[in-house]
Scaffold this active site. Structure first.
Site, PDB file in Angstrom:
ATOM      1  CE  LYS A 196      24.856  43.798  41.367  1.00 25.96           C
ATOM      2  NZ  LYS A 196      23.816  43.945  42.451  1.00 25.96           N
ATOM      3  CE1 TYR A 209      20.362  40.106  42.675  1.00 24.99           C
ATOM      4  CE2 TYR A 209      18.332  41.463  43.042  1.00 24.99           C
ATOM      5  CZ  TYR A 209      19.560  40.708  43.461  1.00 24.99           C
ATOM      6  OH  TYR A 209      20.119  40.926  44.779  1.00 24.99           O
ATOM      7  NE  ARG A 232      10.307  56.115  58.771  1.00 30.19           N
ATOM      8  CZ  ARG A 232       8.923  56.429  58.862  1.00 30.19           C
ATOM      9  NH1 ARG A 232       8.401  56.182  57.800  1.00 30.19           N
ATOM     10  NH2 ARG A 232       8.187  57.070  59.847  1.00 30.19           N
ATOM     11  CG  ASP A 280      16.804  44.933  36.829  1.00 31.64           C
ATOM     12  OD1 ASP A 280      17.804  45.604  36.502  1.00 31.64           O
ATOM     13  OD2 ASP A 280      17.078  44.262  37.618  1.00 31.64           O
TER      14      ASP A 280
END
Length: 387
Positions: free
Chosen positions: A203, A107, A54, A178
């Site tokens: 993407k 988004y 983790r 972004d």
């Protein structure tokens, strides 16, 4: 990655050359996938030994190194399990009770997340038209974080990134950009002074519609430490195999972006002349409101086109009639996708109901146009809409 100190590598070389293993006898040229949840006992956990999956994984390192270098960051990027996981970490930089300034169009996941946090009282949320520079500047006196996206999703509004980021920094406001639509090949917001750059790696960076990942890049060591702490404590960690796929996809980013941008410009010119459409949104068109601003600050115009039809029925008919374009959400893959955006429940009400978003892929542009043309033909004024 090593290279001659007097020669700065170009971005299209970095996507291929960065994140490679050391050049040793019989060593692989590609970094291996490490599938382990735990690692041998640490000598000193305080110095950052891996310890547990983790916290760290060797498969993350090459991708984080490559993306950090592409964005011009002084530090490796941080990979997350999704773009929204990265967005949540970025919003964690806002102090409790602070103020977030965010585009009215962006988004939908980021907008919904911010709305949810604001509804819980974590921070106050101010929505702005990022193309209206004066409107954004007027919010900075009370803001703690400015969230930018340019061009916006799906309206393709273009912000004056240089002016807004400079003003925010002068006011002591943290800036998150972004950069998913652009990729670092088209825009490097850290060069403008942004604090954090966000990507939905799903993407363009990964580019093959086969992984869900996110990432953040920053040159500020203290900010990176906070983001890493958030990732570790909240558990938005990426699977090693997905990150390995993303790095493999990154190798062809320059080729994919070049081809998809060229295709988008070709199609936008064709679409702008089609009588079935009421509007074509694409910064590459000289008639687009954001054209000059995009030309001044971006290395290209992206691969997303938004078109508007007469009504919802026409939009749905177009999506149903295409045969090469894939009716699906998301974007940035090698394949061309088409979607009426307001069918998504999280899309802002200010997005026109009949707006159809096109994610232009790398297919032959003539084939893409032929498919759109046959689907649009019955939607012309006086056309046969019964087919």
């Amino acid at each position: 990655m090593t290279h001659h100190a007097d020669h700065e590598l170009a971005q299209d070389t970095i996507v291929v050359a960065s994140g490679r293993p050391p050049r040793e006898h019989d060593a692989p040229v590609n970094p291996p996938i490490v599938l382990s949840s735990t690692f041998h006992e640490a000598v000193d956990p305080a110095v950052g030994d891996r310890i547990y999956g983790r916290m760290s994984n060797p498969t993350w390192d090459p991708f984080e190194e490559a993306l950090g270098q592409l964005e011009g960051a002084a530090l490796p990027a941080l990979v997350f399990s999704s773009g929204l996981g990265a967005a949540a970490a970025a919003l964690s930089l806002v102090p409790t009770g602070g103020v977030v300034v965010m585009p009215r169009h962006a988004y939908a996941g980021s907008l919904s997340l911010a709305d949810d946090e604001a509804a819980r009282g974590r921070f106050a949320l101010v929505r702005v038209d990022v193309a209206d520079t004066d409107q954004v500047l007027a919010t900075l006196d009370t803001a703690d974080l400015l969230w930018l996206e340019s061009p916006t999703n799906p309206m393709l509004e273009v912000a004056d990134l240089r002016t807004l980021i400079a003003a925010a920094k002068a006011a002591g406001v943290t800036v998150v950009v972004d950069n998913t639509f652009n990729t670092p090949l088209v825009c490097k917001p850290l060069d403008f002074g942004a604090d954090v750059v966000l990507h939905s790696v799903t993407k363009y960076l990964a580019g093959h519609s086969d992984v869900v990942l996110g990432a953040l890049a920053t040159s500020d060591a203290a900010v990176r430490t906070d983001l890493l702490k958030h990732r570790t404590l909240h558990g938005a960690i990426a699977g090693p195999f997905e990150v390995w796929l993303a790095l493999r996809g990154l190798r062809t980013l320059a080729l994919r972006v070049e081809r998809s941008q060229a295709n988008a410009l070709y199609l936008a010119d064709k679409l702008a002349q089609h009588p079935a459409l009421t509007r074509v949104r694409f910064p590459g068109l000289a008639t687009d409101p954001g054209h000059q601003r995009a030309a001044d600050q971006l290395n290209g115009f992206g691969s997303i086109i938004s078109i508007e039809l007469a009504d919802v029925a026409a939009g749905e008919a177009l999506v149903a009639a295409v045969r090469l374009w894939l009716p699906a959400t998301s974007l940035g893959g090698v394949e061309s996708l088409i979607e009426r955006r307001r069918r998504q429940p999280g899309e802002p009400a200010t997005v026109p109901e009949a707006l159809v978003r096109l994610s232009v892929g790398i297919e032959n542009p003539e084939d893409l146009w032929a498919d759109l043309e046959q689907a649009l033909a019955p939607l012309r004024p006086g056309g046969d809409s019964t087919r």
